[in-house]
Write an enzyme that holds these catalytic residues in place. Structure first.
Site, PDB file in Angstrom:
ATOM      1  N   ASP A   1       0.982   4.118   1.491  1.00 39.28           N
ATOM      2  CA  ASP A   1       1.381   4.633   2.809  1.00 39.28           C
ATOM      3  C   ASP A   1       2.324   3.672   3.516  1.00 39.28           C
ATOM      4  O   ASP A   1       3.239   4.093   4.234  1.00 39.28           O
ATOM      5  CB  ASP A   1       0.146   4.876   3.676  1.00 39.28           C
ATOM      6  CG  ASP A   1      -0.765   5.957   3.124  1.00 39.28           C
ATOM      7  OD1 ASP A   1      -0.246   6.879   2.466  1.00 39.28           O
ATOM      8  OD2 ASP A   1      -1.988   5.870   3.336  1.00 39.28           O
ATOM      9  N   LYS A   2       2.117   2.372   3.294  1.00 39.98           N
ATOM     10  CA  LYS A   2       2.981   1.390   3.958  1.00 39.98           C
ATOM     11  C   LYS A   2       4.364   1.323   3.314  1.00 39.98           C
ATOM     12  O   LYS A   2       5.350   1.013   3.990  1.00 39.98           O
ATOM     13  CB  LYS A   2       2.307   0.015   3.942  1.00 39.98           C
ATOM     14  CG  LYS A   2       1.234  -0.106   4.991  1.00 39.98           C
ATOM     15  CD  LYS A   2       1.859  -0.122   6.364  1.00 39.98           C
ATOM     16  CE  LYS A   2       0.961   0.451   7.416  1.00 39.98           C
ATOM     17  NZ  LYS A   2       1.678   0.835   8.625  1.00 39.98           N
TER      18      LYS A   2
ATOM     19  N   ARG B   1       0.180   7.515   7.939  1.00 37.83           N
ATOM     20  CA  ARG B   1      -1.207   7.793   7.588  1.00 37.83           C
ATOM     21  C   ARG B   1      -2.127   6.594   7.840  1.00 37.83           C
ATOM     22  O   ARG B   1      -3.313   6.640   7.524  1.00 37.83           O
ATOM     23  CB  ARG B   1      -1.287   8.243   6.128  1.00 37.83           C
ATOM     24  CG  ARG B   1      -2.518   9.064   5.816  1.00 37.83           C
ATOM     25  CD  ARG B   1      -2.363   9.945   4.606  1.00 37.83           C
ATOM     26  NE  ARG B   1      -1.912   9.237   3.414  1.00 37.83           N
ATOM     27  CZ  ARG B   1      -1.738   9.843   2.233  1.00 37.83           C
ATOM     28  NH1 ARG B   1      -1.986  11.144   2.109  1.00 37.83           N
ATOM     29  NH2 ARG B   1      -1.316   9.161   1.192  1.00 37.83           N
ATOM     30  N   LYS B   2      -1.609   5.532   8.422  1.00 39.10           N
ATOM     31  CA  LYS B   2      -2.424   4.354   8.691  1.00 39.10           C
ATOM     32  C   LYS B   2      -2.355   3.992  10.177  1.00 39.10           C
ATOM     33  O   LYS B   2      -2.090   2.853  10.560  1.00 39.10           O
ATOM     34  CB  LYS B   2      -1.958   3.187   7.818  1.00 39.10           C
ATOM     35  CG  LYS B   2      -2.394   3.321   6.367  1.00 39.10           C
ATOM     36  CD  LYS B   2      -3.885   3.161   6.210  1.00 39.10           C
ATOM     37  CE  LYS B   2      -4.373   3.421   4.796  1.00 39.10           C
ATOM     38  NZ  LYS B   2      -4.429   4.858   4.479  1.00 39.10           N
TER      39      LYS B   2
ATOM     40  N   LYS C   1      10.858   9.245  21.181  1.00 40.64           N
ATOM     41  CA  LYS C   1       9.553   9.833  20.878  1.00 40.64           C
ATOM     42  C   LYS C   1       8.478   8.996  21.557  1.00 40.64           C
ATOM     43  O   LYS C   1       8.240   7.847  21.186  1.00 40.64           O
ATOM     44  CB  LYS C   1       9.298   9.878  19.371  1.00 40.64           C
ATOM     45  CG  LYS C   1       9.964  11.039  18.639  1.00 40.64           C
ATOM     46  CD  LYS C   1      11.436  10.893  18.477  1.00 40.64           C
ATOM     47  CE  LYS C   1      12.011  11.927  17.517  1.00 40.64           C
ATOM     48  NZ  LYS C   1      13.487  11.864  17.492  1.00 40.64           N
TER      49      LYS C   1
ATOM     50  N   ASP D   1       5.384   9.155  21.313  1.00 46.74           N
ATOM     51  CA  ASP D   1       4.340   8.712  20.391  1.00 46.74           C
ATOM     52  C   ASP D   1       4.492   7.221  20.118  1.00 46.74           C
ATOM     53  O   ASP D   1       3.500   6.501  20.018  1.00 46.74           O
ATOM     54  CB  ASP D   1       4.462   9.452  19.050  1.00 46.74           C
ATOM     55  CG  ASP D   1       3.752  10.788  19.048  1.00 46.74           C
ATOM     56  OD1 ASP D   1       2.979  11.047  19.974  1.00 46.74           O
ATOM     57  OD2 ASP D   1       3.990  11.569  18.117  1.00 46.74           O
TER      58      ASP D   1
ATOM     59  N   LYS E   1      10.132   7.074  13.748  1.00 45.55           N
ATOM     60  CA  LYS E   1      10.443   7.774  14.994  1.00 45.55           C
ATOM     61  C   LYS E   1      11.265   6.872  15.914  1.00 45.55           C
ATOM     62  O   LYS E   1      10.895   5.728  16.172  1.00 45.55           O
ATOM     63  CB  LYS E   1       9.159   8.189  15.714  1.00 45.55           C
ATOM     64  CG  LYS E   1       8.314   9.175  14.933  1.00 45.55           C
ATOM     65  CD  LYS E   1       7.026   9.501  15.678  1.00 45.55           C
ATOM     66  CE  LYS E   1       6.163  10.476  14.883  1.00 45.55           C
ATOM     67  NZ  LYS E   1       4.877  10.761  15.561  1.00 45.55           N
TER      68      LYS E   1
ATOM     69  N   LYS F   1      -5.724  -4.436   0.155  1.00 44.95           N
ATOM     70  CA  LYS F   1      -6.433  -4.028   1.373  1.00 44.95           C
ATOM     71  C   LYS F   1      -7.418  -5.130   1.738  1.00 44.95           C
ATOM     72  O   LYS F   1      -8.009  -5.765   0.851  1.00 44.95           O
ATOM     73  CB  LYS F   1      -7.196  -2.716   1.160  1.00 44.95           C
ATOM     74  CG  LYS F   1      -6.331  -1.549   0.755  1.00 44.95           C
ATOM     75  CD  LYS F   1      -7.151  -0.298   0.476  1.00 44.95           C
ATOM     76  CE  LYS F   1      -7.585   0.380   1.748  1.00 44.95           C
ATOM     77  NZ  LYS F   1      -8.196   1.718   1.480  1.00 44.95           N
TER      78      LYS F   1
ATOM     79  N   ASP G   1      -1.665   5.905  -6.286  1.00 44.81           N
ATOM     80  CA  ASP G   1      -2.115   6.814  -5.233  1.00 44.81           C
ATOM     81  C   ASP G   1      -0.897   7.195  -4.401  1.00 44.81           C
ATOM     82  O   ASP G   1      -0.107   6.330  -4.017  1.00 44.81           O
ATOM     83  CB  ASP G   1      -3.163   6.112  -4.361  1.00 44.81           C
ATOM     84  CG  ASP G   1      -3.888   7.057  -3.414  1.00 44.81           C
ATOM     85  OD1 ASP G   1      -3.698   8.281  -3.542  1.00 44.81           O
ATOM     86  OD2 ASP G   1      -4.636   6.556  -2.559  1.00 44.81           O
ATOM     87  N   ALA G   2      -0.732   8.463  -4.115  1.00 43.75           N
ATOM     88  CA  ALA G   2       0.439   8.915  -3.357  1.00 43.75           C
ATOM     89  C   ALA G   2       0.441   8.322  -1.950  1.00 43.75           C
ATOM     90  O   ALA G   2      -0.614   8.062  -1.356  1.00 43.75           O
ATOM     91  CB  ALA G   2       0.463  10.442  -3.285  1.00 43.75           C
TER      92      ALA G   2
ATOM     93  N   GLU H   1      14.534  14.853  10.569  1.00 47.35           N
ATOM     94  CA  GLU H   1      15.653  15.278  11.388  1.00 47.35           C
ATOM     95  C   GLU H   1      16.392  14.072  11.964  1.00 47.35           C
ATOM     96  O   GLU H   1      15.766  13.052  12.288  1.00 47.35           O
ATOM     97  CB  GLU H   1      15.174  16.159  12.547  1.00 47.35           C
ATOM     98  CG  GLU H   1      14.419  17.411  12.111  1.00 47.35           C
ATOM     99  CD  GLU H   1      12.979  17.112  11.717  1.00 47.35           C
ATOM    100  OE1 GLU H   1      12.551  17.661  10.663  1.00 47.35           O
ATOM    101  OE2 GLU H   1      12.309  16.346  12.412  1.00 47.35           O
TER     102      GLU H   1
ATOM    103  N   HIS I   1       0.860  -1.186   0.000  1.00 48.31           N
ATOM    104  CA  HIS I   1       0.000   0.000   0.000  1.00 48.31           C
ATOM    105  C   HIS I   1       0.899   1.239   0.000  1.00 48.31           C
ATOM    106  O   HIS I   1       1.946   1.251   0.656  1.00 48.31           O
ATOM    107  CB  HIS I   1      -0.899  -0.016   1.239  1.00 48.31           C
ATOM    108  CG  HIS I   1      -1.877   1.109   1.292  1.00 48.31           C
ATOM    109  ND1 HIS I   1      -1.524   2.374   1.717  1.00 48.31           N
ATOM    110  CD2 HIS I   1      -3.194   1.171   0.973  1.00 48.31           C
ATOM    111  CE1 HIS I   1      -2.583   3.154   1.664  1.00 48.31           C
ATOM    112  NE2 HIS I   1      -3.605   2.458   1.211  1.00 48.31           N
TER     113      HIS I   1
ATOM    114  N   PHE J   1      -7.658  -3.931 -11.034  1.00 50.56           N
ATOM    115  CA  PHE J   1      -6.757  -3.240 -10.109  1.00 50.56           C
ATOM    116  C   PHE J   1      -5.336  -3.624 -10.523  1.00 50.56           C
ATOM    117  O   PHE J   1      -4.686  -4.456  -9.898  1.00 50.56           O
ATOM    118  CB  PHE J   1      -7.071  -3.666  -8.679  1.00 50.56           C
ATOM    119  CG  PHE J   1      -6.262  -2.987  -7.606  1.00 50.56           C
ATOM    120  CD1 PHE J   1      -5.365  -1.964  -7.868  1.00 50.56           C
ATOM    121  CD2 PHE J   1      -6.419  -3.377  -6.273  1.00 50.56           C
ATOM    122  CE1 PHE J   1      -4.631  -1.346  -6.858  1.00 50.56           C
ATOM    123  CE2 PHE J   1      -5.698  -2.776  -5.251  1.00 50.56           C
ATOM    124  CZ  PHE J   1      -4.795  -1.763  -5.552  1.00 50.56           C
TER     125      PHE J   1
END
Length: 392
Positions: free
Chosen positions: A19-20, A251-252, A276, A278, A272, A172, A245-246, A58, A17, A237
């Protein structure tokens, strides 16, 4: 009383995908720096589109003079990720896509905040992090997300082994699972969209190809004649990945965690380093929630931690056992600091996070995985259960 009869849906996305792809590159860059410098501070972001990958962010190193030397490896790291995922399309190929590296030195002001006012290591940012566990699966994960991941992992295995060469990297999955008396009992809807390499394949052809692998990935009693299947429901597909798709790192976040079955603090993980919170505190929250359930203190547990930049200790610890607890939540909250140091340094030490163990987390979920011998997925261990019980 928590609701007992309902249908809940979660989705997963494959390593191909868009984003992945970006998560994978960002985490591979992080691992490369940690392999050279376990104290490296990294925030790597990746953007991918047709024939192009842009990397920014960074980096702070113990010896900052080495940053320029390491920068020469970034291009090869990104290409190796794309190649392993399987992209050799005309408009997104590991060997020919243009890669732009915009990584630079970490802000001195951010570094100062992490160091903290008293010289002890503070959190790298403010924020809230959630962990969750439930006894509805052996992995103590919600069933819809756990089995959505399992389907795509299986399809990736047969694609990359050459058994199913017509499958493409981008895919997906989505499962709607019916619960009865709080237990998952049936899949009511299956959605699977997968890239395919043969342009002549119809949706029916794709279903014939993937259905056996989906069936073997799910408990047999969950499927019936009433289960509705939606395989490549839009038709062909063929164009997939960043060409179709960018993609963007981070984003997931719901796919990465609990499929929407639990709250999310909002921070992404990939790229990260573990200073961090997060990332590291979300891992700690999952570790604690899982051990609370493994200890028999509750059948379900949501756990929240909160932090302020430059402050070492969490500002709050919140536990919700959703009416399934064997003791008051306040007692569990009081026990947690007795068994685990939840400062950023304490989390990294307890879970041994300063290692190049993150590339493997970039697809198919950060939770519900088996702990690895080299320390990967250490937050999935249940070795704190006895200590928690004794601390009550």
């Amino acid at each position: 009383m928590a609701r007992q009869n309902y249908t809940f849906t979660s989705e997963s996305v494959s390593e191909g995908h868009p984003d992945k792809v970006c998560d994978r590159i960002s985490d591979a860059i992080l691992d490369a720096f940690l392999a050279e410098d376990p104290l490296a501070r990294v925030a790597a972001e990746t953007f991918a589109t047709t024939n192009r990958v842009v990397i920014g962010g960074e980096v702070g190193l113990t010896d900052q003079a080495k940053l320029h030397e390491y920068m020469g490896r970034i291009d090869d790291i990104a290409r190796a990720c794309i190649k392993d995922i399987g992209y050799e399309q005309d408009k997104f190929h590991w060997n020919t896509c243009e890669i732009t590296n915009l990584l630079h030195e970490q802000s001195a002001h951010i570094a100062q905040g992490v160091t903290g006012e008293q010289g002890d290591e503070g959190a790298g940012d403010q924020g809230i992090m959630f962990g969750y566990a439930t006894d509805e699966t052996d992995a103590l994960m919600p069933a819809p997300i756990q089995f959505s991941h399992k389907i795509l992992r299986r399809l990736a295995e047969v694609r990359k082994s050459g058994v199913e060469p017509n499958l493409g990297p981008d895919a997906k999955s989505q499962l709607s699972v019916r619960y009865e008396n709080g237990e998952p009992v049936e899949v009511t809807q299956i959605v699977l969209s997968t890239q395919h390499m043969d342009e002549n394949m119809t949706s029916a052809d794709v279903r014939d190809l993937v259905e056996p692998y989906i069936r073997e990935s799910l408990p047999g009693e969950w499927l019936s004649a009433a289960t509705e299947w939606h395989v490549n429901p839009t038709g062909k597909f063929v164009i997939g990945g960043p060409d179709g798709d960018a993609g963007l790192t981070g984003r997931k976040i719901i796919v990465d965690t609990y499929g929407g079955a639990a709250p999310h603090g909002g921070g992404a993980f990939s790229g990260k380093d573990p200073t961090k919170v997060d990332r590291s505190a979300a891992y700690a929250a999952r570790y604690l929630a899982k051990n609370i359930v493994a200890a028999g203190m509750a059948r379900r547990c949501t756990l929240q931690l909160s932090y302020a930049i430059g402050v070492a200790r969490p500002l709050s610890i919140y536990v919700n056992t959703h009416g399934t607890g064997e003791m008051p939540e306040a007692q569990i909250e009081a026990a947690i600091p007795k068994v685990m140091d939840l400062t950023p340094r304490g989390i990294r030490t307890h879970l041994d996070l300063n290692k190049p163990i993150y590339t493997r987390t970039a697809a198919y979920g950060h939770f519900g995985r088996e702990p690895d011998a080299d320390g990967g997925f250490s937050w999935e261990r249940t070795d704190l259960a006895e200590a928690l019980k004794k601390a009550i």
